[in-house]
Write a protein that holds these residues in place. Structure first.
Motif, PDB file in Angstrom:
ATOM      1  N   ASP A  53       0.851  -1.190   0.000  1.00 20.64           N
ATOM      2  CA  ASP A  53       0.000   0.000   0.000  1.00 20.64           C
ATOM      3  C   ASP A  53       0.888   1.242   0.000  1.00 20.64           C
ATOM      4  O   ASP A  53       2.112   1.149   0.049  1.00 20.64           O
ATOM      5  N   GLY A  54       0.257   2.416   0.002  1.00 19.43           N
ATOM      6  CA  GLY A  54       1.010   3.661   0.053  1.00 19.43           C
ATOM      7  C   GLY A  54       1.756   3.817   1.367  1.00 19.43           C
ATOM      8  O   GLY A  54       1.409   3.207   2.374  1.00 19.43           O
ATOM      9  N   ILE A  55       2.792   4.651   1.356  1.00 17.48           N
ATOM     10  CA  ILE A  55       3.569   4.918   2.569  1.00 17.48           C
ATOM     11  C   ILE A  55       2.673   5.627   3.580  1.00 17.48           C
ATOM     12  O   ILE A  55       2.037   6.632   3.272  1.00 17.48           O
ATOM     13  N   ASP A  56       2.610   5.089   4.798  1.00 19.81           N
ATOM     14  CA  ASP A  56       1.756   5.619   5.853  1.00 19.81           C
ATOM     15  C   ASP A  56       2.267   6.968   6.343  1.00 19.81           C
ATOM     16  O   ASP A  56       3.477   7.197   6.422  1.00 19.81           O
ATOM     17  N   ALA A  57       1.314   7.835   6.701  1.00 24.60           N
ATOM     18  CA  ALA A  57       1.672   9.164   7.187  1.00 24.60           C
ATOM     19  C   ALA A  57       0.696   9.619   8.262  1.00 24.60           C
ATOM     20  O   ALA A  57      -0.520   9.414   8.145  1.00 24.60           O
TER      21      ALA A  57
END
Length: 118
Positions: A53-57
């Motif tokens: 998935d996308g990089i968590d932020a």
């Protein structure tokens, strides 16, 4: 020297990405309703993390969208490890996020703060 390159690359990545907040502050986790997000949480569009998935932020309250720190997490339930970007977070918000990720015996995190000079 290496620290500067690391933080600059992360800054470039965040600056060229859209931050999608899919778990706003105060909302419950989709599978664990008793887990409430203390701050806005999401991911960087068009990026890929270790879980595919996308990089968590995490997004804090500061108006400047500067990466203040990263979390390095280990989750035995999911059997994974990730980094999570802390963007625009105060020191108190960083500690709140760290405590959120250290709330269970199967999950733990360490906080790596960005040096003030970078």
């Amino acid at each position: 020297m290496y620290d500067e390159a690391f933080w600059q690359l992360l800054t470039t990545l965040v600056g060229s990405s859209t931050i999608n907040i899919d778990r706003p502050r105060g909302t419950a986790h989709p599978r664990y309703p008793d887990v409430i997000y203390p701050l806005d949480y999401g991911y960087l569009s068009g990026t890929t993390s270790g879980d595919g998935d996308g990089i968590d932020a995490w997004l804090g309250s500061q108006p400047e969208r500067r990466i203040n720190a990263i979390l390095i997490t280990v989750d035995l339930t999911k059997r994974d490890s990730e980094i999570k970007l802390l963007i625009g977070c105060t020191s108190q918000e960083q500690q709140t996020i760290l405590a959120f990720h250290n709330r269970s015996a199967n999950q733990s995190a360490i906080l790596v703060e960005r040096p003030a000079r970078i």
